[in-house]
Every structure is written in C-alpha cells, then in structure tokens.
Scaffold this active site. Structure first.
Site, mmCIF file in Angstrom:
data_model
loop_
_atom_site.group_PDB
_atom_site.id
_atom_site.type_symbol
_atom_site.label_atom_id
_atom_site.label_comp_id
_atom_site.label_asym_id
_atom_site.label_seq_id
_atom_site.Cartn_x
_atom_site.Cartn_y
_atom_site.Cartn_z
ATOM 1 N N TRP A 1 -11.655 -2.503 -8.199
ATOM 2 C CA TRP A 1 -12.369 -2.269 -9.464
ATOM 3 C C TRP A 1 -13.150 -0.957 -9.415
ATOM 4 O O TRP A 1 -13.515 -0.404 -10.450
ATOM 5 C CB TRP A 1 -13.334 -3.418 -9.779
ATOM 6 C CG TRP A 1 -12.665 -4.726 -10.118
ATOM 7 C CD1 TRP A 1 -12.704 -5.864 -9.375
ATOM 8 C CD2 TRP A 1 -11.880 -5.035 -11.281
ATOM 9 N NE1 TRP A 1 -11.974 -6.863 -9.999
ATOM 10 C CE2 TRP A 1 -11.468 -6.376 -11.175
ATOM 11 C CE3 TRP A 1 -11.477 -4.288 -12.405
ATOM 12 C CZ2 TRP A 1 -10.682 -7.011 -12.130
ATOM 13 C CZ3 TRP A 1 -10.692 -4.922 -13.361
ATOM 14 C CH2 TRP A 1 -10.302 -6.262 -13.219
ATOM 15 N N ASP B 1 0.829 -1.200 0.000
ATOM 16 C CA ASP B 1 0.000 0.000 0.000
ATOM 17 C C ASP B 1 0.870 1.260 0.000
ATOM 18 O O ASP B 1 1.986 1.245 0.504
ATOM 19 C CB ASP B 1 -0.927 -0.018 1.224
ATOM 20 C CG ASP B 1 -2.092 0.939 1.075
ATOM 21 O OD1 ASP B 1 -2.362 1.397 -0.051
ATOM 22 O OD2 ASP B 1 -2.741 1.226 2.106
ATOM 23 N N ASN C 1 1.291 3.432 -2.920
ATOM 24 C CA ASN C 1 1.822 3.878 -4.219
ATOM 25 C C ASN C 1 1.314 5.269 -4.586
ATOM 26 O O ASN C 1 2.067 6.108 -5.094
ATOM 27 C CB ASN C 1 1.392 2.913 -5.331
ATOM 28 C CG ASN C 1 2.010 1.547 -5.191
ATOM 29 O OD1 ASN C 1 2.874 1.337 -4.342
ATOM 30 N ND2 ASN C 1 1.566 0.611 -6.011
ATOM 31 N N LEU D 1 11.329 -20.096 -4.391
ATOM 32 C CA LEU D 1 10.211 -19.308 -3.862
ATOM 33 C C LEU D 1 8.955 -19.492 -4.708
ATOM 34 O O LEU D 1 9.020 -19.511 -5.940
ATOM 35 C CB LEU D 1 10.608 -17.823 -3.892
ATOM 36 C CG LEU D 1 9.523 -16.815 -3.512
ATOM 37 C CD1 LEU D 1 9.279 -16.824 -2.008
ATOM 38 C CD2 LEU D 1 9.886 -15.408 -3.978
ATOM 39 N N SER E 1 -8.144 -4.824 5.066
ATOM 40 C CA SER E 1 -8.688 -4.563 3.723
ATOM 41 C C SER E 1 -9.050 -5.846 2.957
ATOM 42 O O SER E 1 -8.695 -5.999 1.792
ATOM 43 C CB SER E 1 -7.718 -3.696 2.901
ATOM 44 O OG SER E 1 -7.501 -2.458 3.531
ATOM 45 N N GLU F 1 -12.333 -4.769 -4.434
ATOM 46 C CA GLU F 1 -12.784 -3.384 -4.243
ATOM 47 C C GLU F 1 -12.045 -2.406 -5.158
ATOM 48 O O GLU F 1 -12.567 -1.339 -5.478
ATOM 49 C CB GLU F 1 -12.601 -2.961 -2.783
ATOM 50 C CG GLU F 1 -13.591 -3.566 -1.797
ATOM 51 C CD GLU F 1 -13.259 -5.005 -1.395
ATOM 52 O OE1 GLU F 1 -12.108 -5.439 -1.610
ATOM 53 O OE2 GLU F 1 -14.174 -5.688 -0.884
ATOM 54 N N ARG G 1 -12.051 1.877 -8.527
ATOM 55 C CA ARG G 1 -11.194 3.055 -8.767
ATOM 56 C C ARG G 1 -11.507 3.636 -10.146
ATOM 57 O O ARG G 1 -12.124 2.971 -10.989
ATOM 58 C CB ARG G 1 -9.721 2.642 -8.687
ATOM 59 C CG ARG G 1 -9.338 2.285 -7.271
ATOM 60 C CD ARG G 1 -7.844 2.099 -7.138
ATOM 61 N NE ARG G 1 -7.521 1.820 -5.742
ATOM 62 C CZ ARG G 1 -6.333 1.950 -5.210
ATOM 63 N NH1 ARG G 1 -5.315 2.350 -5.947
ATOM 64 N NH2 ARG G 1 -6.131 1.682 -3.939
ATOM 65 N N SER H 1 -7.385 -5.714 -5.372
ATOM 66 C CA SER H 1 -8.500 -6.272 -4.603
ATOM 67 C C SER H 1 -9.798 -6.200 -5.401
ATOM 68 O O SER H 1 -9.899 -5.437 -6.372
ATOM 69 C CB SER H 1 -8.666 -5.499 -3.289
ATOM 70 O OG SER H 1 -9.206 -4.215 -3.533
ATOM 71 N N HIS I 1 2.559 3.412 -9.012
ATOM 72 C CA HIS I 1 2.405 1.972 -9.284
ATOM 73 C C HIS I 1 3.631 1.438 -10.022
ATOM 74 O O HIS I 1 4.073 0.315 -9.775
ATOM 75 C CB HIS I 1 1.137 1.715 -10.102
ATOM 76 C CG HIS I 1 -0.128 2.107 -9.368
ATOM 77 N ND1 HIS I 1 -0.351 1.768 -8.056
ATOM 78 C CD2 HIS I 1 -1.223 2.823 -9.763
ATOM 79 C CE1 HIS I 1 -1.535 2.242 -7.675
ATOM 80 N NE2 HIS I 1 -2.082 2.886 -8.697
HETATM 81 C C1 IPE Z 1 -5.373 -2.832 -0.290
HETATM 82 O O1 IPE Z 1 -5.034 -1.495 -0.487
HETATM 83 C C2 IPE Z 1 -5.392 -3.549 -1.611
HETATM 84 C C3 IPE Z 1 -4.102 -3.772 -2.225
HETATM 85 C C4 IPE Z 1 -2.948 -3.486 -1.694
HETATM 86 C C5 IPE Z 1 -4.134 -4.391 -3.524
HETATM 87 P P1 IPE Z 1 -6.159 -0.378 -0.680
HETATM 88 O O2 IPE Z 1 -5.455 0.915 -0.797
HETATM 89 O O3 IPE Z 1 -7.085 -0.753 -1.761
HETATM 90 O O4 IPE Z 1 -6.953 -0.499 0.713
HETATM 91 P P2 IPE Z 1 -7.797 0.592 1.517
HETATM 92 O O5 IPE Z 1 -8.772 1.171 0.549
HETATM 93 O O6 IPE Z 1 -6.825 1.605 2.010
HETATM 94 O O7 IPE Z 1 -8.416 -0.178 2.636
HETATM 95 C C1 IPE Z 2 -1.445 0.211 -3.450
HETATM 96 O O1 IPE Z 2 -1.263 1.569 -3.485
HETATM 97 C C2 IPE Z 2 -1.644 -0.378 -4.837
HETATM 98 C C3 IPE Z 2 -3.005 -0.873 -5.086
HETATM 99 C C4 IPE Z 2 -3.982 -0.900 -4.226
HETATM 100 C C5 IPE Z 2 -3.273 -1.385 -6.419
HETATM 101 P P1 IPE Z 2 -2.485 2.580 -3.498
HETATM 102 O O2 IPE Z 2 -2.834 2.865 -4.909
HETATM 103 O O3 IPE Z 2 -3.596 2.074 -2.655
HETATM 104 O O4 IPE Z 2 -1.824 3.856 -2.834
HETATM 105 P P2 IPE Z 2 -2.463 4.857 -1.788
HETATM 106 O O5 IPE Z 2 -3.023 4.044 -0.665
HETATM 107 O O6 IPE Z 2 -3.530 5.604 -2.524
HETATM 108 O O7 IPE Z 2 -1.335 5.731 -1.357
HETATM 109 MG MG MG Z 3 -4.096 2.327 -0.699
#
Ligand code: IPE
Ligand code: IPE
Ligand code: MG
Length: 240
Positions: free
Chosen positions: A63, A14, A16, A125, A190, A61, A65, A59, A31
């Site tokens: 989708w 998380d 990015n 691995l 999450s 969820e 975005r 995740s 990303h």
């Molecule tokens: C969790 O991160 C999902 C992934 C790392 C793929 P999110 O950024 O989607 O989670 P929330 O929204 O902060 O809970």
């Molecule tokens: C995690 O980074 C990557 C995915 C969930 C695909 P985020 O995109 O959730 O980054 P933040 O949480 O918005 O900083």
């Molecule tokens: Mg995030």
C-alpha cells in the site's frame, strides 16, 4: 524416478518492475506480463496435480507504493478476477483469498466474492490469492480473536496450542505450504506466511516473475523432489 509433487506450492511473485525496466516500459506493463504468468502457472499446477497454489499478489506493505501503481494493480486484480472465471471453471479451479480483504477497493472486494462463489463447486486446484496480506498482520488478527474468545469464556488459556492458533489464521482450511518459491533472486520472505512456512522447502530463482512459466515451475518441482524433509528428525539410511 517418480517425482514427488508438493501438495501446496506458495509463490512470492517478484520482479515485475525489473522486467519492465529492462525493456524500458512502465512498471504496470511488468504487472500485466506477470498476470500472464499467473494464468500459465495456475494451469500448470492443475496439470501437475498440485492441490493448493498460494500466490502473494499484494502485501500490506505494498500500500506504500505510489498511488498510480496501487490503483493500476487493483484494476488489474479486478480485471483478472472477472475475466478468468470461465478458464478457471473449465480447469476445475476453486478460488480462495487470504489477507485483510476489507482493505481492498469495494469493487475488487465484490468481484472477489463473486469469483469465489462462481468457482466454489470446483474440486481441482485451490488457488489462494494473498491480497493486502501480511504474516504479522495475520498473527495480530488471530491473537485478537483468541483474546476475544478467552474474554468471552469460550476458550481457556490452556487451550492455546499450535493447532488452535492455526485455526485462527486466514489459512485455517489450507494445509501448510510444502514448497515456497521466490522469483527474481531476492533471499527474503517479505512478511509472507510467517507461521505456515516453518517447514516449507525454499526455492529461489533469478528468473523474474513475468518469465516464470511451466518449464520454470517444473524445474522448481524437480529440485523439490530431490530434497530430504527431516522435520527435525535424523535422516534415513539412504540419505546423504
Ligand atoms: C513481495 O514483494 C510482495 C509480493 C510479491 C506481493 P515485494 O517486492 O513487495 O517485496 P520486497 O519489498 O522486495 O521485500
Ligand atoms: C512483484 O513485482 C509484484 C508485486 C509486489 C505487486 P514488483 O513490483 O515487486 O517488482 P520489482 O521487485 O520492483 O522488480
Ligand atoms: Mg519486488
């Protein structure tokens, strides 16, 4: 002191977006930088003798975005899967995937299958990518399958136990995680591996995923190796 290396590390990658924002860049650049961390962490896990690494990459969820971000992530996934085969192969990495994989764009699904196949003989691995993954969705899918088996007379209700539920999850061939890492400081799960993390040790770091590399992983493992895993029992004499 000998370091107790976890057999299975699961990571919620998380931060990015925040990494990119701090630099005035579009989220997709975060990303891209995150994909570099994936490379570094996969290599490091192999070197450290970790047997399974599960990465939460997308995740169910996610989708929800904005469409351009979802498309960019899917292209990045396809690109990574294609480009990394020689390096993963060289490092003896086997690939697996969990989630509702049929929901991915067809091109990504095909590339995923190809990459899994190309790396299937490797014995080091096992890299498990969680894609269109949700812990609740996984439990729903498992219960539907169990229901079908009962209806078809292949399973009796008394045959439902923890082992048989585990066998119906996407992770049926993978041991439960020992260590669950989440980057970027968020104190939540999450919807990740809800069943499997029952007794995982948790490690949350403020480091954003694109900044999480081998030294940060080593720090997480050093922390893990000091934990006393009791699994509900009482501690031994030398434990505080
Ligand atoms: C969790 O991160 C999902 C992934 C790392 C793929 P999110 O950024 O989607 O989670 P929330 O929204 O902060 O809970
Ligand atoms: C995690 O980074 C990557 C995915 C969930 C695909 P985020 O995109 O959730 O980054 P933040 O949480 O918005 O900083
Ligand atoms: Mg995030």
């Amino acid at each position: 002191m000998t370091t107790n290396v976890p057999r299975h590390v699961a990571i919620i990658m998380d931060g990015n977006g925040r990494w990119a924002k701090q630099r005035g860049l579009p989220r997709i650049e975060g990303h891209r930088a995150g994909a570099e961390s994936v490379r570094a962490i996969v290599r490091a896990c192999g070197e450290l003798g970790i047997k399974y690494l599960t990465l939460y990459a997308f995740s169910v969820e996610n989708w929800n975005r904005p469409k351009p971000e979802v498309s960019a992530l899917m292209r990045l996934l396809e690109f990574y899967l294609r480009q990394e085969i020689p390096e993963l192969n060289k490092n003896n990495v086997r690939l697996a995937a969990i989630g509702r994989l049929h929901e991915l764009p067809l091109r990504a699904q095909k590339q995923l299958q190809k990459s899994i196949e190309a790396l299937s003989k490797n014995t080091g691995l096992t890299l498990v990518l969680a894609l269109s993954y949700g812990g609740r969705a996984e439990l729903v899918d498992a219960m539907r399958e169990i229901g079908r088996e009962i209806k078809g007379g292949r399973l009796d209700i008394s045959g439902i136990d923890e082992a048989s539920i585990s066998r119906h999850l996407y992770t049926r061939d993978i041991p439960d995680p020992d260590l669950l890492v989440r980057t970027s400081g968020e104190m939540r799960v999450s919807n990740f591996l809800l069943w499997q993390i029952s007794y995982a040790e948790m490690y949350v770091t403020d480091t954003l995923w694109p900044d999480f590399r081998k030294p940060q992983l080593e720090q997480a493992i050093a922390d893990y190796s000091k934990r006393h895993r009791r699994f509900g029992r009482v501690g031994t004499a030398e434990e505080k």
